[in-house]
Design a protein around this motif. Structure first.
Motif, PDB file in Angstrom:
ATOM      1  N   MET A   1      -3.491  15.521  29.619  1.00 47.79           N
ATOM      2  CA  MET A   1      -3.185  15.710  28.302  1.00 47.79           C
ATOM      3  C   MET A   1      -1.756  15.935  27.846  1.00 47.79           C
ATOM      4  O   MET A   1      -1.758  17.327  27.800  1.00 47.79           O
ATOM      5  CB  MET A   1      -4.006  14.859  26.882  1.00 47.79           C
ATOM      6  N   PRO A  19      -5.721  10.925  21.463  1.00 47.54           N
ATOM      7  CA  PRO A  19      -4.956  10.960  22.411  1.00 47.54           C
ATOM      8  C   PRO A  19      -4.671   9.387  22.171  1.00 47.54           C
ATOM      9  O   PRO A  19      -5.145   8.502  21.858  1.00 47.54           O
ATOM     10  CB  PRO A  19      -6.247  10.436  23.414  1.00 47.54           C
ATOM     11  N   ASN A  24      -0.942  14.104  22.708  1.00 45.97           N
ATOM     12  CA  ASN A  24      -1.807  14.889  21.841  1.00 45.97           C
ATOM     13  C   ASN A  24      -1.097  14.195  21.010  1.00 45.97           C
ATOM     14  O   ASN A  24      -0.252  15.568  20.542  1.00 45.97           O
ATOM     15  CB  ASN A  24      -2.062  16.221  22.686  1.00 45.97           C
TER      16      ASN A  24
END
Length: 362
Positions: A1, A19, A24
């Motif tokens: 991520m 997410p 993020n």
């Protein structure tokens, strides 16, 4: 991520993170309703650095843009932007995007949705038969959207460019908060006014600009805003969200985007869309206002009084401004007229709603 250059700021401010499109991202800080009200009444700052940016350069840049987008980019002069979409070969929508004219007929910036960066790059690239110079600058570009009625007056204190009088869908480039080569635009996704600032992520520019904006707006109640309020704000305006209200299977005509579909030029799927226009669309994207208590959610079925399926909800929420549940959805054309009575299937119940004008805010 992935993280954006502001992720540490969000976490330090206690944001609820989640997410989104591989990043993020902050969903909310003090709560969606509180953040929504801040944007409608004063000013709020959105980190939208997850969005994608492509630079197209060269004598054939405009030609490429004209062939892959539905709107007429030849109308753009330097300092102007345009909302458009990338139709696929069947007339569906690869993505919706913004086209910025940096230098007329020579240099353009395309701003695309975060979840579609690779998809859009590959799609446009396959039509690049005339050697247009293409640069994907998404990972190097910071993007903050400062929205609300007080946004422009706050930001004006940080630049010598006249941003107070920046017209809708225009932009300027200059120094902002001591950082050079910042693009400041007025495209907006909230209906509350405001600006977006694009700049390169280098030499501490992200922290410098973030801190300067919050310092300048402190006395006016500026707040950081998460993606939750971004969604309720855009929905009150009836703005489409890719993946919800438009996608590869929906065409711009049924989505109410005929105004960005110009048949004065050749582009992908033009003959298909011309045929759809001539024959008339079979379904339309409409505003939905609940009459019975309940919230229309994405993918809920829309039915007539006899329980027959007539469409589906694409987006819905409890509007913090109006204090009522509203949504968007596709319905059969014969049910798309204003005030038509429809029913939303919520669990085992049919809840009454009506087709409403958009934007929901007058």
């Amino acid at each position: 991520m992935k993280n954006t250059p502001f992720t540490h700021k969000h976490i330090a401010l206690g944001a609820k993170m989640a997410p989104f499109a591989g990043y993020n991202m902050p969903i909310s800080y003090t709560g969606i309703n509180d953040e929504h009200a801040a944007v409608r009444n004063s000013a709020g700052v959105f980190d939208v650095s997850h969005m994608g940016e492509f630079i197209l350069k060269g004598e054939n840049a405009l030609d490429l843009i004209q062939r892959v987008t539905s709107n007429d980019a030849s109308k753009l002069t330097a300092g102007k932007a345009q909302y458009s979409c990338l139709p696929n070969t069947e007339g569906g929508i690869v993505d919706d995007l913004l086209v910025y004219c940096i230098e007329e007929n020579k240099v353009y910036m395309l701003v695309v949705n975060a979840s579609n960066i690779e998809k859009d790059w590959n799609w446009i690239s396959q039509f690049n038969s005339k050697g247009v110079e293409m640069h994907n600058i998404s990972d190097q570009t910071c993007l903050l959207a400062i929205q609300g009625p007080l946004a422009t007056s706050i930001l004006q204190t940080l630049t010598d460019k006249d941003v107070i009088n920046l017209k809708y869908y225009t932009f300027v480039k200059g120094t902002f908060a001591g950082v050079e080569n910042v693009l400041i635009s007025a495209t907006g996704y909230t209906g509350a006014g405001g600006l977006e600032i694009y700049f390169e992520d280098k030499d501490g520019a992200a922290d410098k600009i973030w801190d300067a904006i919050f310092s300048a707006g402190a006395s006016k109640g500026i707040k950081p805003i998460g993606l939750g309020a971004r969604d309720t704000l855009r929905l009150e305006m009836g703005f489409c969200l890719y993946g919800n209200d438009i996608d590869d299977r929906t065409n711009p005509l049924e989505a109410g985007l005929g105004w960005i579909t110009k048949f004065t030029k050749d582009f992908t799927a033009r003959p298909i869309l011309e045929k759809i226009k001539a024959e008339g669309v079979k379904q339309k994207l409409v505003g939905l206002e609940m009459i019975d208590k309940g919230i229309p959610r994405h993918d809920y079925e829309i039915k007539d009084a006899q329980g027959n399926l007539i469409g589906r909800v694409t987006s819905g929420t409890q509007s913090p401004t109006l204090q009522k549940a509203v949504g968007l959805g596709y319905v059969r054309t014969d049910f798309a007229t204003l005030d038509s009575e429809v029913y939303i299937a919520v669990r085992d119940k049919l809840l009454k709603a009506k087709v409403s004008k958009v934007p929901f805010l007058s």
